[in-house]
Design an enzyme around this catalytic site. Structure first.
Site, short mmCIF file in Angstrom:
data_model
loop_
_atom_site.label_atom_id
_atom_site.label_comp_id
_atom_site.label_asym_id
_atom_site.label_seq_id
_atom_site.Cartn_x
_atom_site.Cartn_y
_atom_site.Cartn_z
N GLU A 196 5.88 39.53 -7.95
CA GLU A 196 4.52 39.42 -8.45
C GLU A 196 3.99 40.83 -8.74
OE1 GLU A 196 0.95 36.89 -6.73
OE2 GLU A 196 1.07 38.82 -5.69
N LYS A 243 1.69 24.28 -3.75
CA LYS A 243 0.41 23.67 -3.37
C LYS A 243 0.53 22.16 -3.46
CE LYS A 243 -2.09 27.74 -5.04
NZ LYS A 243 -3.03 28.28 -6.04
N ASP A 296 0.26 38.35 -12.36
CA ASP A 296 -0.78 37.72 -11.54
C ASP A 296 -2.17 38.02 -12.08
OD1 ASP A 296 -1.91 36.37 -9.29
OD2 ASP A 296 -2.30 38.33 -8.38
N LYS A 302 5.60 38.82 -3.09
CA LYS A 302 4.20 38.90 -3.51
C LYS A 302 3.58 40.18 -2.95
CE LYS A 302 2.29 35.00 -4.49
NZ LYS A 302 1.56 33.71 -4.43
N ARG A 333 0.81 -1.21 0.00
CA ARG A 333 0.00 0.00 0.00
C ARG A 333 0.84 1.27 0.00
NH1 ARG A 333 -3.31 1.67 -2.72
NH2 ARG A 333 -4.25 -0.39 -2.50
#
Length: 281
Positions: free
Chosen positions: A199, A134, A220, A166, A99
């Site tokens: 960004e 992510k 962006d 950012k 597994r």
């Protein structure tokens, strides 16, 4: 900081701890300790195979007696019925590693397959598809490796190997010039050779980014039309990355604008695993 191999080893330790615990009591109660056998990895869905070398680590970490013979390597295009590899050794070990190995290989192969699909949409263009942060906690190294196997590129591994300024950083720092200047000063004072990406949200911020001298500009949530204008404005003075809500259907329209990279969170955050099984043979 731990190396990639050390992080993978930690992941496998945790994977066995949560799955096997103090023992696979079904296997321990039904299979004699001296029983040996063979199992093969059967591909049941078309895609890109990924995770073969990690599977080798799984088997070796759990039981060095397990011997693996590989027929299909990472990065190969596979179809239903293909046998990727055969593993021989103690049956108890084969059943207890099944597994963990399948979870890793199915997810990595799903990511590689998805990445290949995205990169194929950019065929003939210079644009490369990028992953993001992510990722599944603890599995980042494997998921980003799968992106590379699928033909994509890694953006940054984490917060430590690139500076990405950012909107929140800009706002807290007091503006783009201040944020970029502080980042350059930090790199110089700490002896770090890190690329600086910024960004931006509009043409004025692009102008400020160019004046500040960043290495890469992230557009962006620009439309393709605005992206084409931005690429002309930047004119090769920095790498250009498109980001924000770009799908497989809209991907090529951004690539045709001349950007260097397109970052896609969907490569890792919502991918479907590739179907496969590990059966006695």
């Amino acid at each position: 900081m731990k190396s990639k191999d050390e992080l993978i080893d930690d992941l496998l330790t945790l994977a066995f701890a949560e799955d096997v615990g103090d023992g696979d009591h079904t296997t321990l109660s039904t299979i004699p300790a001296d029983e040996t056998g063979r199992q093969h990895l059967l591909v049941k869905e078309e895609g890109i195979l990924a995770g073969v070398e990690i599977a080798r680590k799984v088997f070796q970490k759990f039981d060095p007696q397990l011997k693996m013979t590989v027929y299909i390597n990472d990065g190969a295009h596979v179809k239903p019925g293909d046998i990727a590899f055969v593993v021989e050794g103690p049956v108890r070990s084969l059943l207890q590693t099944e597994r963990v190995m399948l979870n890793i290989m199915q997810r990595m192969s799903g990511i590689a397959t998805t990445t290949a699909r995205y990169q194929k949409e950019l065929e003939g263009l210079k644009t490369k598809v990028l992953d993001t942060r992510k990722t599944t906690p603890g599995m980042r190294m494997l998921e980003k490796e799968a992106v590379k196997i699928g033909g994509g590129c890694n953006h940054r591994i984490g917060l430590f190997d690139m500076i990405l300024i950012k909107d929140n950083h800009v706002d807290f720092a007091g503006g783009i010039p201040q944020a970029v200047a502080a980042a350059k000063k930090y790199c110089k004072e700490t002896g770090r050779d890190l690329k600086i990406e910024l960004e931006v949200r509009n043409t004025d911020e692009i102008r400020q980014a160019l004046e500040a001298g960043v290495d890469r500009i992230m557009l962006d949530n620009f439309t393709p039309e605005r992206t084409r204008e931005a690429v002309k404005q930047i004119n090769g003075a920095a790498e250009v990355e498109s980001s924000g809500g770009i799908t497989l259907e809209t991907l090529r329209s951004y690539g045709e604008c001349g950007v260097d990279f397109i970052s896609v969170g969907a490569l890792t955050h919502s991918v479907k695993g590739l179907d496969m099984s590990f059966k006695a043979c």
